[in-house]
Design an enzyme around this catalytic site. Structure first.
Site, short mmCIF file in Angstrom:
data_model
loop_
_atom_site.label_atom_id
_atom_site.label_comp_id
_atom_site.label_asym_id
_atom_site.label_seq_id
_atom_site.Cartn_x
_atom_site.Cartn_y
_atom_site.Cartn_z
CE LYS A 174 8.02 20.09 31.28
NZ LYS A 174 9.46 20.02 30.95
CG ASP A 207 11.11 21.75 34.25
OD1 ASP A 207 12.05 22.57 34.19
OD2 ASP A 207 11.06 20.74 33.53
CD GLU A 264 12.53 19.36 36.93
OE1 GLU A 264 12.95 19.28 35.74
OE2 GLU A 264 11.65 18.62 37.38
CG ASP A 307 16.37 18.85 33.44
OD1 ASP A 307 17.08 17.99 32.87
OD2 ASP A 307 15.16 18.97 33.21
CE LYS A 335 14.43 15.65 32.06
NZ LYS A 335 14.01 16.89 31.37
#
Length: 350
Positions: free
Chosen positions: A149, A179, A205, A230, A257
């Site tokens: 992240k 991400d 992402e 995403d 997701k």
């Protein structure tokens, strides 16, 4: 058939940082079906500030779903397009009700023979020392795909961490994904992507916030490293609009997701459209409990993807449900010798 729902709060072992803030608790809801003494359970999980169904009337919609359960799965799903997490909970609950043992939703070699699913190791945001300590642990745990992240601490420090990784491990040893959760401004994103590309990153992402189709399309057309959509997929439920997004932006990857895009049916539609447009994809959980993670993992295995998936979130919570899911050497296994600890689940159902 009877239906009810129950709320459950998952507590993080360690506060987990993203560009949208630090998470210490995750709310989730369970949809429970009962028919002729059999139970079915599905998880309806939202992410505050991100899920399209993070709305004040969420529980009212859950109550409505329970009150309309006799209409059946297909009719309910059509009425729940604005509540993708409830759609996913409905799909799970009906599969669970009609399964042999409540939790085997998709029998396969994953559930029967412990065939593994390769997954990425997730590194949460924090100060440099914290992020490096997570990295060291993931490498000790045998991960060969690391997702980091980025976007909350100083960008130069994040580049420094990536440089440290690459100084020790080449791209053939460690696959690096990052991400940004939309943290970059559209005007600065290309410069930052160029800097990131120096470290042979597999993909990034959502570099900029969603709903900037023109800016994202320009990035994807000129990017020095692959871009995965995403958050961009959230809230798009019609097939024509899904295809318009993919053909307009032309990303290199999309990330699915189920809790955020409406469950299996919508994910399968995204996959078909992506493959028709030569776009890659993988599946990621969205901080569900082990009940939801189990439902995602079993389905994911049936898709026969060789790419590492984002399914390593089961160990984040202090009060998760004990289950056969186990992470070992960078893979997710369904251990046939382990059983679900149904005590907490029975308390939810009653």
């Amino acid at each position: 058939m009877k239906a009810s729902y129950s709320k459950y709060n998952l507590n993080f072992k360690v506060p987990s940082g993203t560009s949208r803030g630090v998470l210490t608790r995750k709310e989730t809801w369970f949809l429970i079906l009962e028919e002729n003494g059999r139970y079915g359970i599905g998880e309806c999980g939202i992410l505050r500030g991100l899920s399209i169904d993070d709305v004040p009337e969420y529980e009212q919609r859950l109550a409505w779903t329970c009150g309309q359960i006799e209409k059946g799965e297909t009719a309910l799903l059509k009425k729940l397009n604005s509540f993708p997490s409830i759609q996913f909970g409905v799909e799970q609950a009906f599969l669970s009700l009609h399964s042999e043992d409540t939790f085997t939703l998709f029998p396969s070699d994953f559930t029967k023979k412990e065939a593994p699913i390769p997954i990425n190791g997730l590194i949460w945001m924090g100060d440099e020392a914290f992020m490096l300590s997570q990295l060291e642990q993931k490498l000790r745990d045998g991960f060969t795909c690391i997702k980091m992240k980025i976007g909350a601490i100083d960008f130069q420090k994040e580049l420094s961490i990536l440089k440290t990784i690459r100084s020790q491990f080449g791209p053939n040893q460690i696959e690096l994904r990052v991400d940004a959760n939309g943290a970059f401004g559209a005007e600065e994103a290309h410069i930052k992507l160029k800097q990131l590309s120096e470290f042979q990153i597999h993909s990034i992402e959502q570099p900029i916030k969603s709903q900037q189709w023109e800016s994202m399309a320009n990035l994807c057309a000129n990017t020095p490293l692959p871009i995965a959509l995403d958050e961009e997929l959230i809230g798009i439920s019609q097939a024509a609009e899904k295809e318009r997004l993919l053909q307009t932006i032309k990303p290199q990857f999309i990330i699915l997701k189920p809790s955020l895009v409406g469950g299996y049916a919508h994910c399968n539609e995204w996959i078909n459209l992506a493959e028709n447009n030569n776009i890659g994809w993988w599946v990621t959980s969205a901080l569900e409990s082990n009940i939801g993670l189990n439902a995602i993992a079993q389905w994911t295995y049936t898709l026969n993807s060789a790419m590492p998936q984002g399914l390593g979130t089961g160990g984040l919570f202090t009060n998760n449900f004990e289950c056969p899911l186990e992470v070992e050497h960078g893979n997710l296994y369904y251990r046939t010798y382990k059983e679900w600890n149904t005590t907490l689940i029975e308390n939810i159902c009653t």
